[in-house]
Design an enzyme around this catalytic site. Structure first.
Site, short mmCIF file in Angstrom:
data_model
loop_
_atom_site.label_atom_id
_atom_site.label_comp_id
_atom_site.label_asym_id
_atom_site.label_seq_id
_atom_site.Cartn_x
_atom_site.Cartn_y
_atom_site.Cartn_z
N MET A 31 0.84 -1.20 0.00
CA MET A 31 0.00 0.00 0.00
C MET A 31 0.88 1.26 0.00
SD MET A 31 -3.44 -0.96 2.02
CE MET A 31 -2.83 -0.78 3.67
N LEU A 34 6.69 3.26 1.32
CA LEU A 34 7.65 2.14 1.37
C LEU A 34 8.73 2.35 2.42
CD1 LEU A 34 8.05 1.47 -2.47
CD2 LEU A 34 6.53 0.32 -0.83
N HIS A 35 9.08 1.26 3.08
CA HIS A 35 10.16 1.27 4.07
C HIS A 35 11.01 0.01 3.86
CE1 HIS A 35 7.70 -1.70 6.07
NE2 HIS A 35 6.70 -0.84 6.18
N HIS A 38 9.31 -3.41 3.28
CA HIS A 38 8.89 -3.66 1.89
C HIS A 38 10.11 -4.01 1.03
CE1 HIS A 38 5.62 -0.63 3.10
NE2 HIS A 38 4.94 -1.72 2.82
N GLU A 152 5.65 -11.64 7.25
CA GLU A 152 5.15 -12.24 8.50
C GLU A 152 4.68 -11.16 9.47
OE1 GLU A 152 8.29 -14.72 9.97
OE2 GLU A 152 7.76 -16.37 8.62
N LYS A 153 5.05 -9.92 9.21
CA LYS A 153 4.55 -8.78 10.01
C LYS A 153 3.03 -8.86 10.14
CE LYS A 153 4.02 -4.50 11.57
NZ LYS A 153 2.91 -3.96 10.90
N GLN A 157 -2.73 -12.31 8.05
CA GLN A 157 -2.96 -12.06 6.62
C GLN A 157 -2.22 -13.09 5.77
OE1 GLN A 157 -2.82 -8.00 4.76
NE2 GLN A 157 -0.76 -8.61 4.15
N SER A 189 6.69 -0.23 9.88
CA SER A 189 5.33 -0.12 9.37
C SER A 189 5.15 1.27 8.78
CB SER A 189 4.34 -0.31 10.53
OG SER A 189 3.06 0.17 10.16
N SER A 190 4.34 1.35 7.74
CA SER A 190 4.05 2.67 7.16
C SER A 190 3.43 3.58 8.21
CB SER A 190 3.09 2.53 5.98
OG SER A 190 3.64 1.65 5.03
P1 AMP Z 1 1.56 -2.93 3.46
O1 AMP Z 1 2.08 -1.90 2.52
O2 AMP Z 1 1.59 -2.52 4.89
O3 AMP Z 1 0.24 -3.52 3.02
O4 AMP Z 1 2.59 -4.14 3.39
C1 AMP Z 1 2.91 -4.76 2.17
C2 AMP Z 1 3.63 -6.05 2.45
O5 AMP Z 1 4.84 -5.77 3.18
C3 AMP Z 1 2.81 -7.00 3.32
O6 AMP Z 1 2.99 -8.33 2.86
C4 AMP Z 1 3.40 -6.79 4.69
O7 AMP Z 1 3.27 -7.92 5.54
C5 AMP Z 1 4.86 -6.54 4.35
N1 AMP Z 1 5.51 -5.81 5.44
C6 AMP Z 1 5.10 -4.65 6.00
N2 AMP Z 1 5.92 -4.31 7.02
C7 AMP Z 1 6.85 -5.28 7.10
C8 AMP Z 1 7.97 -5.52 7.95
N3 AMP Z 1 8.29 -4.68 8.93
N4 AMP Z 1 8.72 -6.63 7.74
C9 AMP Z 1 8.39 -7.50 6.75
N5 AMP Z 1 7.35 -7.34 5.93
C10 AMP Z 1 6.60 -6.25 6.08
#
Ligand code: AMP
Length: 284
Positions: A31, A34-35, A38, A152-153, A157, A189-190
């Protein structure tokens, strides 16, 4: 040069040209905002595939709280800059609009996840996983990757997406990737971008509690581990605990007794300064 697509048809045409060359395709849905979490998924996908599609799409149907959707960080230009630092011509970006994904009818589909969606995130965010599964299905139908990468965060899901792939009978491997953390242990996390420096530091206590639970798994009753985490958060001046659960890692059923041959996981959701954070840890 990183290619950027915003139409289903244009990315499908491009993917079609890759498949005629027998290229394998990895897919990393996000979404945005990005960090490094991602980026670790994207790098793993680049290592394991001939081509990688990253999508950035803030999916409205997975937000149970409209406020949370409105506040969700969005900065596509910054994200494109970050992706370009990877300097990899194996990478394409897909940034569809709501219309591309849903047409005129932004609604979610219901699936039978055999109870996986009844606990924790599913309980506290009604409809969240139906929204997630709806968008993942739609994205997988367009991208048709060989492998899709999920962190796995978002452990619950990850299990639900695995179940979805099984239900849809898509020829795809779902790859779970380890959690990236900051130097103090806070899971990236975003949403962390909405925390003050002090709150971010304070939030590292979430991971400390998970580590403590892990240390106690074979020495302390589950009920007592849970009680001490609950007490910690009751006494914490800044954070409010939404849930802390110790569950079987495969089916998310909560447990009161430990069986040496079963894998367990602890999952937690916490509110701090109007930001909701989740984290989890493998206990054995
Ligand atoms: P999001 O943009 O938050 O929907 O995350 C996109 C993908 O990145 C999802 O599969 C999340 O589980 C993964 N993700 C988000 N934060 C982390 C993190 N700190 N470590 C590993 N994967 C992550």
């Amino acid at each position: 040069m990183m290619r950027v697509f915003n139409k289903n048809q244009s990315i499908s045409d491009f993917l079609e040209s890759l498949s005629t060359q027998n290229f394998s395709v990895g897919f990393v849905p996000t979404m945005g905002a990005l960090h490094n979490g991602h980026l670790s998924l994207i790098k793993q996908a680049i290592d394991e595939n001939d081509h990688v599609i990253v999508s950035i799409y803030i999916n409205p149907t997975q937000f149970d709280d409209k406020h949370d959707l409105d506040k969700y960080p969005y900065n596509l230009e910054e994200d494109i800059k970050i992706l370009k630092t990877i300097k990899n011509d194996k990478l394409s970006l897909f940034t569809p609009s709501n219309f591309e994904i849903y047409g005129k009818n932004i609604s979610k589909e219901n699936f039978n996840f055999e109870g996986l969606d009844q606990h924790m995130e599913g309980k506290f965010r009604p409809g969240h996983f139906a929204g997630v599964a709806t968008v993942v299905k739609k994205l997988l139908e367009v991208v048709r990757p060989n492998k899709a990468y999920f962190g796995e965060k978002d452990y619950q899901q990850l299990l639900i997406v695995n179940k979805l792939a099984e239900l849809l009978k898509f020829p795809i491997s779902i790859i779970g990737c380890p959690i990236s953390r900051d130097e103090n242990g806070l899971a990236l996390s975003s949403r962390n971008s909405r925390l003050s420096t002090d709150d971010r530091l304070h939030s590292s206590l979430i991971y400390k509690n998970l580590l403590l639970a892990k240390d106690q798994l074979f020495t302390t009753e589950i009920a007592n581990i849970k009680a001490s985490v609950q007490e910690f958060f009751l006494n914490d001046p800044k954070m409010e605990l939404e849930y802390f659960e110790i569950v079987e890692a495969d089916n998310l059923e909560s447990t009161s007794k430990i069986n040496k041959n079963t894998k367990y996981r602890a999952l937690i959701a916490v509110h701090i300064s109007n930001v909701r954070l989740i984290d989890n840890i493998a206990l054995n």
